[in-house]
Write a protein that holds these residues in place. Structure first.
Motif, PDB file in Angstrom:
ATOM      1  N   SER A  33      34.841  44.370  26.575  1.00 41.70           N
ATOM      2  CA  SER A  33      35.659  43.476  25.744  1.00 41.70           C
ATOM      3  C   SER A  33      36.326  44.293  24.653  1.00 41.70           C
ATOM      4  O   SER A  33      35.876  45.396  24.305  1.00 41.70           O
ATOM      5  N   TYR A  84      36.686  35.842  25.322  1.00 41.15           N
ATOM      6  CA  TYR A  84      37.592  34.959  26.061  1.00 41.15           C
ATOM      7  C   TYR A  84      39.052  35.247  25.746  1.00 41.15           C
ATOM      8  O   TYR A  84      39.946  34.877  26.513  1.00 41.15           O
ATOM      9  N   ARG A  85      39.308  35.909  24.622  1.00 40.96           N
ATOM     10  CA  ARG A  85      40.699  36.274  24.310  1.00 40.96           C
ATOM     11  C   ARG A  85      41.228  37.297  25.305  1.00 40.96           C
ATOM     12  O   ARG A  85      42.427  37.355  25.580  1.00 40.96           O
ATOM     13  N   ASP A  86      40.341  38.141  25.846  1.00 42.27           N
ATOM     14  CA  ASP A  86      40.761  39.126  26.838  1.00 42.27           C
ATOM     15  C   ASP A  86      40.988  38.496  28.209  1.00 42.27           C
ATOM     16  O   ASP A  86      41.791  38.990  29.004  1.00 42.27           O
ATOM     17  N   LEU A  87      40.276  37.418  28.505  1.00 37.73           N
ATOM     18  CA  LEU A  87      40.270  36.862  29.859  1.00 37.73           C
ATOM     19  C   LEU A  87      41.247  35.717  30.048  1.00 37.73           C
ATOM     20  O   LEU A  87      41.636  35.397  31.167  1.00 37.73           O
ATOM     21  N   ASP A  88      41.609  35.035  28.975  1.00 42.31           N
ATOM     22  CA  ASP A  88      42.551  33.923  29.075  1.00 42.31           C
ATOM     23  C   ASP A  88      42.054  32.870  30.066  1.00 42.31           C
ATOM     24  O   ASP A  88      42.806  32.381  30.911  1.00 42.31           O
ATOM     25  N   LEU A  89      40.781  32.522  29.965  1.00 46.43           N
ATOM     26  CA  LEU A  89      40.208  31.481  30.814  1.00 46.43           C
ATOM     27  C   LEU A  89      40.193  30.151  30.067  1.00 46.43           C
ATOM     28  O   LEU A  89      39.977  30.120  28.854  1.00 46.43           O
ATOM     29  N   PRO A  90      40.393  29.038  30.783  1.00 47.52           N
ATOM     30  CA  PRO A  90      40.333  27.716  30.136  1.00 47.52           C
ATOM     31  C   PRO A  90      38.879  27.293  29.925  1.00 47.52           C
ATOM     32  O   PRO A  90      38.292  26.565  30.722  1.00 47.52           O
ATOM     33  N   SER A 101      43.309  30.809  37.574  1.00 46.41           N
ATOM     34  CA  SER A 101      43.178  31.589  36.344  1.00 46.41           C
ATOM     35  C   SER A 101      42.463  32.918  36.552  1.00 46.41           C
ATOM     36  O   SER A 101      42.569  33.818  35.714  1.00 46.41           O
ATOM     37  N   HIS A 138      41.881  38.733  38.413  1.00 42.74           N
ATOM     38  CA  HIS A 138      40.738  39.401  37.794  1.00 42.74           C
ATOM     39  C   HIS A 138      39.650  39.724  38.810  1.00 42.74           C
ATOM     40  O   HIS A 138      38.462  39.586  38.531  1.00 42.74           O
TER      41      HIS A 138
END
Length: 373
Positions: free
Chosen positions: A167, A316-322, A352, A356
């Motif tokens: 991360s 979660y900012r790195d992954l952009d998951l809902p 999403s 990845h």
């Protein structure tokens, strides 16, 4: 993958778990891609304590697993001569390691991919080899002996050619805490197996369960057992727990709880799509440690089209998951009341994570190996 032709070099991984562990370990996910692409892979456990230098070697086709032990006490408990002891421990088994490679006609590794605090000293066995330190957690923060763990991390991270962190928060902490040049630190998040993107198939493993199914996968010793127990007692929900049953206590025996124990990754992948949400849960102490990490299970939940129920995590900012966030038991119960997800919500989750996959992470790893520090 067994018996695949070697078209590249040899890469050595360190990790604390055995190759055939049921734990979903990111290092193994990458190692499998190296194997599939024609690399020879050495899977090396940290050196343990024993009366004499010994080495247990297990062949897995193109992969060789090594489990060394040394009379040198490579422990974090004592700070005395900490770094020197770990170097001596590895040097005491160096001849055994090299002999195991010679006997199998395996070339010396051209890359060291280190993912364990006690890796200090391996570079003395293979001097001059390009080294990537893969930082998957806040090792010092999670250790029972944080000062000793931090000392080994400092030496290891600073001697590596590149440091790959799961991360951006962990990367920034490594730069700040261990005085590692920011130009040598990159973010390499967790991925997901492309096979997990398939829809559910076969018969329903939870036939007869009509309540929304919330699943937790992973290390149950880090889970907030009391909070999950309260969820099971106060919500119309069926809780599926995939992991060690021992820490669960009476939670495992509740009528609306299915505690499967630890399962192989393929079985986990088959069960997840039959659930309605994936739970990320940490005890209060573990939640502090998790702030620098990146829960691999979040990617697996999304691939299975499961809404992710989680406390806030910077990763979660790195992954952009809902992700659906909760900060209290009441907020978690409110999220559960909104289940099951619609078909559209499930498909949006799958989309999403399409970019990845572990294959994409493998390509990033190759770039690290071939790039310049």
């Amino acid at each position: 993958m067994n018996g695949s032709a070697t078209t590249h070099g040899t890469i050595l991984f360190t990790r604390e778990v055995r190759w055939e562990s049921t734990l979903p370990v990111s290092t193994r996910m990458l190692a499998e891609r190296f194997l599939a692409d024609g690399w020879r892979v050495i899977w090396l456990n940290p050196v343990g304590f024993g009366p004499v230098p010994r080495l247990e070697a297990v062949d897995h086709g193109a992969l060789l697993e090594l489990r060394p032990s040394s009379p040198v006490p490579c422990t974090l408990r004592s700070a005395h001569a900490l770094e020197a002891r770990h170097v001596l421990g590895w040097l005491s088994v160096a001849g055994l390691v090299r002999r195991a490679l010679r006997q199998r006609a395996i070339p010396d590794p051209s890359v060291l991919w280190l993912s364990h605090t006690k890796s200090e000293g391996i570079q003395r066995i293979f001097p001059g080899v390009r080294t990537i330190w893969h930082v998957t957690d806040d090792y010092a923060g999670m250790s029972r002996f944080p000062a000793s763990a931090a000392r080994l991390c400092r030496v290891g991270f600073r001697s590596a050619d590149r440091v790959a962190c799961v991360s951006s928060e962990l990367r920034d902490a490594v730069v700040r805490t261990y005085d590692v040049a920011a130009s040598r630190c990159v973010v390499l998040p967790h991925g997901v197996d492309a096979d997990r993107l398939r829809a559910r198939s076969g018969s329903d493993p939870f036939a007869g369960v009509t309540a929304p199914r919330v699943v937790y996968v992973g290390n149950t010793r880090r889970m907030d057992v009391d909070a999950v127990d309260a969820l099971a007692r106060t919500s119309r929900v069926h809780v599926v727990i995939i992991g060690d049953r021992e820490p669960l206590g009476t939670l495992a025996s509740r009528e609306n709880v299915t505690a499967t124990g630890s399962l192989p990754p393929d079985q986990v992948g088959a069960l997840l799509p039959w659930c309605d949400a994936g739970l990320i849960s940490y005890s209060p102490r573990e939640l502090v440690n998790a702030q620098l990490g990146n829960p691999m299970k979040a990617m697996e939940y999304a691939a299975a089209c499961l809404p992710i129920l989680s406390p806030p995590l910077p990763a979660y900012r790195d992954l952009d998951l809902p992700v659906r966030l909760y900060t209290s038991p009441e907020e978690l119960r409110a999220l559960v009341a909104g289940l099951p997800p619609t078909a559209g919500e499930r498909e949006a989750l799958r989309q999403s994570v399409r970019a990845h996959t572990w294959q994409a992470r493998y390509e990033q790893a190759l770039a690290l190996i071939g790039g310049q520090p």
